[in-house]
Write a protein that holds these residues in place. Structure first.
Motif, PDB file in Angstrom:
ATOM      1  N   PHE A 120       0.811  -1.221   0.000  1.00 21.44           N
ATOM      2  CA  PHE A 120       0.000   0.000   0.000  1.00 21.44           C
ATOM      3  C   PHE A 120       0.847   1.275   0.000  1.00 21.44           C
ATOM      4  N   PRO A 121       2.119   1.264   0.543  1.00 23.20           N
ATOM      5  CA  PRO A 121       2.910   2.503   0.459  1.00 23.20           C
ATOM      6  C   PRO A 121       3.194   2.960  -0.965  1.00 23.20           C
ATOM      7  N   PHE A 122       3.111   2.052  -1.956  1.00 25.48           N
ATOM      8  CA  PHE A 122       3.301   2.475  -3.335  1.00 25.48           C
ATOM      9  C   PHE A 122       2.202   3.447  -3.764  1.00 25.48           C
ATOM     10  N   VAL A 123       1.025   3.323  -3.187  1.00 26.47           N
ATOM     11  CA  VAL A 123      -0.058   4.276  -3.443  1.00 26.47           C
ATOM     12  C   VAL A 123       0.076   5.471  -2.514  1.00 26.47           C
ATOM     13  N   TYR A 124       0.401   5.219  -1.267  1.00 26.17           N
ATOM     14  CA  TYR A 124       0.494   6.288  -0.275  1.00 26.17           C
ATOM     15  C   TYR A 124       1.510   7.359  -0.683  1.00 26.17           C
ATOM     16  N   LEU A 125       2.699   6.943  -1.134  1.00 28.18           N
ATOM     17  CA  LEU A 125       3.774   7.899  -1.410  1.00 28.18           C
ATOM     18  C   LEU A 125       3.407   8.926  -2.479  1.00 28.18           C
ATOM     19  N   PRO A 126       3.007   8.515  -3.687  1.00 31.05           N
ATOM     20  CA  PRO A 126       2.687   9.537  -4.704  1.00 31.05           C
ATOM     21  C   PRO A 126       1.466  10.369  -4.354  1.00 31.05           C
ATOM     22  N   VAL A 127       0.470   9.761  -3.704  1.00 31.88           N
ATOM     23  CA  VAL A 127      -0.727  10.510  -3.343  1.00 31.88           C
ATOM     24  C   VAL A 127      -0.392  11.558  -2.281  1.00 31.88           C
ATOM     25  N   ALA A 128       0.417  11.188  -1.287  1.00 30.73           N
ATOM     26  CA  ALA A 128       0.809  12.143  -0.254  1.00 30.73           C
ATOM     27  C   ALA A 128       1.591  13.301  -0.860  1.00 30.73           C
ATOM     28  N   ALA A 129       2.504  12.994  -1.785  1.00 30.49           N
ATOM     29  CA  ALA A 129       3.269  14.057  -2.435  1.00 30.49           C
ATOM     30  C   ALA A 129       2.360  14.974  -3.242  1.00 30.49           C
ATOM     31  N   GLN A 130       1.396  14.404  -3.936  1.00 32.50           N
ATOM     32  CA  GLN A 130       0.486  15.210  -4.742  1.00 32.50           C
ATOM     33  C   GLN A 130      -0.412  16.079  -3.873  1.00 32.50           C
ATOM     34  N   LEU A 131      -0.867  15.559  -2.749  1.00 29.28           N
ATOM     35  CA  LEU A 131      -1.709  16.345  -1.853  1.00 29.28           C
ATOM     36  C   LEU A 131      -0.967  17.576  -1.346  1.00 29.28           C
ATOM     37  N   ARG A 132       0.332  17.457  -1.150  1.00 32.60           N
ATOM     38  CA  ARG A 132       1.112  18.585  -0.636  1.00 32.60           C
ATOM     39  C   ARG A 132       1.303  19.685  -1.665  1.00 32.60           C
ATOM     40  N   ARG A 133       1.168  19.347  -2.945  1.00 25.76           N
ATOM     41  CA  ARG A 133       1.427  20.366  -3.955  1.00 25.76           C
ATOM     42  C   ARG A 133       0.160  20.854  -4.663  1.00 25.76           C
ATOM     43  N   LEU A 134      -1.020  20.384  -4.241  1.00 29.76           N
ATOM     44  CA  LEU A 134      -2.264  20.859  -4.842  1.00 29.76           C
ATOM     45  C   LEU A 134      -2.524  22.308  -4.446  1.00 29.76           C
ATOM     46  N   ASP A 135      -3.116  23.039  -5.362  1.00 34.12           N
ATOM     47  CA  ASP A 135      -3.475  24.434  -5.106  1.00 34.12           C
ATOM     48  C   ASP A 135      -4.755  24.468  -4.273  1.00 34.12           C
ATOM     49  N   PRO A 136      -4.693  24.949  -3.022  1.00 32.72           N
ATOM     50  CA  PRO A 136      -5.893  24.954  -2.173  1.00 32.72           C
ATOM     51  C   PRO A 136      -6.954  25.938  -2.632  1.00 32.72           C
ATOM     52  N   ALA A 137      -6.616  26.853  -3.547  1.00 35.53           N
ATOM     53  CA  ALA A 137      -7.611  27.837  -4.001  1.00 35.53           C
ATOM     54  C   ALA A 137      -8.783  27.151  -4.693  1.00 35.53           C
ATOM     55  N   LEU A 138      -8.507  26.052  -5.396  1.00 35.99           N
ATOM     56  CA  LEU A 138      -9.590  25.330  -6.063  1.00 35.99           C
ATOM     57  C   LEU A 138     -10.581  24.774  -5.044  1.00 35.99           C
ATOM     58  N   GLU A 139     -10.071  24.258  -3.943  1.00 36.49           N
ATOM     59  CA  GLU A 139     -10.953  23.720  -2.901  1.00 36.49           C
ATOM     60  C   GLU A 139     -11.711  24.855  -2.211  1.00 36.49           C
ATOM     61  N   ASP A 140     -11.029  25.984  -2.002  1.00 33.51           N
ATOM     62  CA  ASP A 140     -11.692  27.122  -1.376  1.00 33.51           C
ATOM     63  C   ASP A 140     -12.850  27.623  -2.240  1.00 33.51           C
ATOM     64  N   ASN A 141     -12.616  27.663  -3.563  1.00 37.00           N
ATOM     65  CA  ASN A 141     -13.679  28.101  -4.460  1.00 37.00           C
ATOM     66  C   ASN A 141     -14.870  27.148  -4.424  1.00 37.00           C
ATOM     67  N   ALA A 142     -14.577  25.860  -4.389  1.00 33.76           N
ATOM     68  CA  ALA A 142     -15.663  24.881  -4.330  1.00 33.76           C
ATOM     69  C   ALA A 142     -16.441  25.013  -3.032  1.00 33.76           C
ATOM     70  N   ALA A 143     -15.726  25.224  -1.920  1.00 30.43           N
ATOM     71  CA  ALA A 143     -16.414  25.381  -0.630  1.00 30.43           C
ATOM     72  C   ALA A 143     -17.247  26.650  -0.603  1.00 30.43           C
ATOM     73  N   SER A 144     -16.750  27.717  -1.243  1.00 35.97           N
ATOM     74  CA  SER A 144     -17.509  28.973  -1.256  1.00 35.97           C
ATOM     75  C   SER A 144     -18.801  28.858  -2.058  1.00 35.97           C
ATOM     76  N   LEU A 145     -18.867  27.850  -2.931  1.00 39.99           N
ATOM     77  CA  LEU A 145     -20.081  27.611  -3.708  1.00 39.99           C
ATOM     78  C   LEU A 145     -21.083  26.738  -2.967  1.00 39.99           C
ATOM     79  N   GLY A 146     -20.749  26.375  -1.728  1.00 40.67           N
ATOM     80  CA  GLY A 146     -21.688  25.641  -0.899  1.00 40.67           C
ATOM     81  C   GLY A 146     -21.462  24.153  -0.817  1.00 40.67           C
ATOM     82  N   LEU A 147     -20.378  23.643  -1.394  1.00 38.75           N
ATOM     83  CA  LEU A 147     -20.119  22.210  -1.332  1.00 38.75           C
ATOM     84  C   LEU A 147     -19.597  21.830   0.043  1.00 38.75           C
ATOM     85  N   ARG A 148     -20.078  20.710   0.546  1.00 39.74           N
ATOM     86  CA  ARG A 148     -19.610  20.207   1.834  1.00 39.74           C
ATOM     87  C   ARG A 148     -18.222  19.597   1.662  1.00 39.74           C
TER      88      ARG A 148
END
Length: 498
Positions: A120-148
């Motif tokens: 399972f670490p073969f999945v964990y490693l790339p996903v963890a790295a990708q989560l650290r470099r995602l732009d949080p503005a996209l999530e903020d915009n989605a939340a501002s539109l009312g998404l849970r």
């Protein structure tokens, strides 16, 4: 270019060998050996293994990556290290620990469980790295539109993780196809176990070779499925995005369940193995530490691993240079020829080299040279990817400046590029060496008579059910493998500039 082309042709030997065996056996013999009940049983076993283990690995890897990278979990760095640490324990050592601690734990359930905690670490490693470099503005915009929060994750975050998930799942799937020791100890038949058994009974029989052909087809299907699921969507945008990290999500009442999950994973993936090894070492006492045999096995392992690292890195150097300095269509074709061999189980490479040496170059059969070549081919993609990234970080302008100052092209490359890329070159050598130190199937089939590496000595003792005597070799395998875990973690952080 000539050197890279020759090396690409050499790496095609395993695939060409499978085609040659099928053609040489004749249509009737091929049909008889391939379309038989045993092959159908192995295919069904493989299908169940992939269908159960891959989804579980994805769910577990993504969940753990989210907890350690995107929540307010305390000690996240420590937990992240523990989630990567199972990669430092060879899968057949995990299987040894569990089968000796719980003898009735075997079959499909045991195979899936051990494969899950090992890979399972073969999945964990790339996903963890990708989560650290995602732009949080996209999530903020989605939340501002009312998404849970859950809807934000499913509709915004998860689609951006597709490439990482597919890459990690592909590695898991390929390891499931090529793994031998794990499934033997779990008493679960796969193509890899059947091929080794057939080879040990008939050295040059067509049955094992044609089973290898079916296994290659399984690899092709897996690679094609990953390409379809990955798709061709755009995952980058113009501009660097926000430099800030996402605000950690509060766990709230999910804190205790999250800690329980992390603790359970660490205990199952690491605790059982370490406790079992400690138990066998205690029972065996000082008598199991036969330093002369252990020292000889450690010395041979280090020698073969170092030779493999040096040879694989040298073979990958021309292709890495071309990929960075002279990209193009022919370069991509050559690069594919270097990389595809990493998708083949080691047993396929070993079978090809066995057949070639027996039929064409018998003096090379079961020699150190053949074994090192097998290691170099199996781990060639590791060396290539490491070299490619290290050379790419050296500006070509420095070479040109050195030539303008009177240095020859060769001297400029050697004195400037190679010196600056040396850390990456050393890391590539080490990555290949560590992989070779833990390799089992090719070593069993190709090693010279009298060879005793840590892996083969461990395997011989476990086959005799002498678990106490095997424990020191398992401990040393883990000690040797742990630097790989540190390298993978460091490279993951370096990829995102940390």
């Amino acid at each position: 270019m000539v050197a890279a082309t020759l090396i690409a042709l050499v790496s095609l030997i395993p695939l060409g060998f499978i085609v040659m065996v099928a053609a040489g056996s004749g249509w009737d013999e091929t049909v008889r050996l391939v379309f038989r009940p045993k092959v159908g049983e192995l295919l069904l076993n493989t299908l169940w293994l992939e269908l159960i283990t891959l989804p579980l690995s994805i769910v577990l890897g993504v969940t753990l990556a989210w907890l350690t990278e995107r929540t307010d979990l305390r000690g996240a760095g420590l937990w992240a290290g523990l989630m990567v640490a199972p990669l430092g324990v060879p899968a057949f050592v995990q299987s040894y620990a569990w089968s000796s601690a719980f003898p009735s734990f075997h079959g499909l359930a045991g195979a899936v469980a051990i494969a899950l905690i090992s890979y399972f670490p073969f999945v964990y490693l790339p996903v963890a790295a990708q989560l650290r470099r995602l732009d949080p503005a996209l999530e903020d915009n989605a939340a501002s539109l009312g998404l849970r929060p859950l809807a934000v994750f499913m509709r915004v975050v998860l689609p951006q993780l597709r490439l990482s998930i597919c890459a990690g799942a592909l590695l898991v799937g390929l390891h499931l196809l090529g793994e031998y020791g794990l499934f033997v100890l779990m008493r679960y038949d796969t193509f890899a176990t059947a091929i080794v058994d057939q080879f040990q009974s008939v050295y040059d029989g067509p049955a094992a070779n044609l089973l290898g052909g079916v296994l290659v087809l399984c690899c092709v299907v897996l690679l094609g499925g990953e390409a379809v699921l990955r798709g061709d969507r755009r995952y980058a945008r113009i501009g660097s995005g926000s430099a800030r990290r996402a605000v950690p999500a509060p766990l709230g009442h999910w804190l205790v369940p999250s800690l329980l999950l992390l603790t359970a994973v660490a205990a199952v993936a690491l605790g059982v193995t370490f406790v079992t090894l400690g138990r066998w070492l205690w029972f065996g006492g000082a008598a199991v530490w036969k330093l002369d045999q252990i020292g000889a096995a450690l010395g041979q392992t280090a020698l073969y691993a170092l030779l493999a690292g040096l040879v694989a890195t040298a073979l990958a150097m021309p292709m890495a240079w071309i990929a960075v300095r002279s990209p193009g269509r022919w370069q991509r074709l050559l690069e594919a020829g270097h990389l595809y061999v990493g998708a083949l189980p080691g047993i396929i490479v070993a079978l090809a080299l066995v057949a070639i040496t027996v039929r064409v170059a018998l003096p090379l059969y079961q020699t150190v040279a053949t074994l090192v070549v097998a290691y170099a081919l199996i781990f060639l993609p590791r060396a290539l990817t490491g070299l490619r990234s290290s050379i790419a970080q050296v500006p070509v302008e420095l070479e040109r400046a050195a030539m303008n100052l009177g240095r020859s092209p060769v001297a400029s490359v050697w004195q400037v590029t190679m010196r600056l890329a040396f850390p990456g070159i050393a890391a590539s050598i080490l990555m290949v060496a560590l992989g070779a130190a833990n390799e089992l199937t090719a070593t069993l089939m190709l090693a010279p008579n009298g060879t005793r590496t840590l892996a083969t000595k461990f395997w011989a003792l476990t086959s005799e059910l002498d678990y106490a005597a095997a424990a020191p070799y398992a401990v040393l395998l883990i000690v040797v493998s742990m630097p790989l875990t540190l390298l993978l973690r460091r490279q993951s952080n370096r990829a995102i500039g940390q």
